[in-house]
Design a protein around this motif. Structure first.
Motif, PDB file in Angstrom:
ATOM      1  N   HIS A  25      -6.332  -9.859  23.469  1.00  0.00           N
ATOM      2  CA  HIS A  25      -5.787  -8.746  24.253  1.00  0.00           C
ATOM      3  C   HIS A  25      -6.885  -8.098  25.097  1.00  0.00           C
ATOM      4  N   ASN A 139       3.944  -6.055  19.025  1.00  0.00           N
ATOM      5  CA  ASN A 139       2.702  -6.476  18.373  1.00  0.00           C
ATOM      6  C   ASN A 139       2.696  -6.123  16.892  1.00  0.00           C
ATOM      7  N   PHE A 168      -0.048 -13.440  24.974  1.00  0.00           N
ATOM      8  CA  PHE A 168      -0.658 -12.129  25.212  1.00  0.00           C
ATOM      9  C   PHE A 168      -1.458 -12.115  26.509  1.00  0.00           C
ATOM     10  N   ASP A 172      -0.286  -9.574  29.468  1.00  0.00           N
ATOM     11  CA  ASP A 172      -1.282  -8.619  29.958  1.00  0.00           C
ATOM     12  C   ASP A 172      -1.256  -8.576  31.483  1.00  0.00           C
ATOM     13  N   ARG A 188      -4.476  -1.740  26.905  1.00  0.00           N
ATOM     14  CA  ARG A 188      -4.982  -2.881  26.127  1.00  0.00           C
ATOM     15  C   ARG A 188      -5.485  -2.444  24.764  1.00  0.00           C
TER      16      ARG A 188
END
Length: 263
Positions: A25, A139, A168, A172, A188
């Motif tokens: 991440h 998550n 991920f 992102d 993040r």
């Protein structure tokens, strides 16, 4: 043959996986821009991998959860076709919720200003935290159920981790495009913390109900389905079918081998 872990090792293994996912991440922007690896290749490879995961593992896993739900409800209600659809309705709810949040983000996310040097203009704070909050839950559920995944099959848990790690990196990108101002500052880190919180809660209050795990898996599965097809199947201008096919074939082969060994 498979390797099954006891409770203690599975909790430690889940912590290791949570830390790895946290690192992915936090390092996602750098991973997407690795030298000598075009982003269209990594995106298409991840897309093929994720699609193979959805069709060969996620959907069968949701179907297995439907059996657990049917057994749990057998003493309460008479089995009917509607009861058989229950777990898939939960998955559909997860899919729909994330789709609605995505539409909100498109309308009220950070907007780019005008001119070559214009900075992004923050959009609705409420929409940002609602959208980010959905991914925090997402998550949390991944690491909350990870120790149980390890106890039922290490190989499948590792493959799941690989799929989620690449997933991920690309989600992102989507969040950074919607919220370039705020996501860079806080998003993040919050997502990484949610992974650790999910692990910590599972270590203290491990999920023991097959019905609960089935429902959580279905809810997570619906959201994964949307994010896979939204983020990991890019438009033709930014994708490579060859790399998509490589990811799909490689992951399908690994899943097939693991499934054969488990049998």
């Amino acid at each position: 043959m498979t390797v099954d872990l006891a409770v203690g090792p599975s909790v430690l293994g889940a912590l290791l996986i949570a830390v790895v996912l946290c690192a992915l991440h936090l390092g996602a922007p750098r991973i997407r821009t690795l030298p000598l690896v075009p982003e269209r290749a990594t995106g298409s490879f991840a897309g093929g991998l994720a699609v193979a995961y959805v069709f060969l593992h996620l959907l069968p896993e949701i179907a297995e959860g439907n059996e657990a739900l049917g057994e749990a409800l057998s003493d309460v209600v008479r089995p009917t076709p509607m009861v058989d659809l229950a777990i898939f309705l939960v998955a559909l709810a997860g899919f729909t919720a994330f789709y609605g949040l995505e539409r909100l983000a498109e309308r009220h996310g950070d907007q780019a200003g005008r001119g070559p040097r214009a900075e992004a203009v923050p959009g609705s704070s409420g929409v940002y935290w609602l959208h980010l909050g959905s991914f925090l839950v997402y998550n949390f559920l991944i690491t909350y159920t990870m120790a149980l995944r390890l106890r039922t099959g290490v190989a499948f848990a590792v493959l799941f981790t690989v799929a989620m790690g690449l997933h991920f990196v690309l989600t992102d990108r989507g969040l950074a495009e919607h919220y370039p101002v705020r996501f860079r500052r806080s998003g993040r880190v919050a997502l990484a913390v949610a992974l650790l919180v999910g692990w910590a809660v599972s270590a203290l209050f491990a999920p023991s109900s097959a019905l609960l795990v089935a429902l959580l898996t279905a809810l997570l599965g619906g959201s994964i389905l949307l994010n896979v097809f939204k983020e990991e199947l890019p438009s033709g201008r930014h994708s490579s079918f060859a790399w998509f096919l490589v990811g799909l074939v490689v992951y399908s082969a690994l899943l097939t081998i693991v499934t054969a060994l488990e049998g």
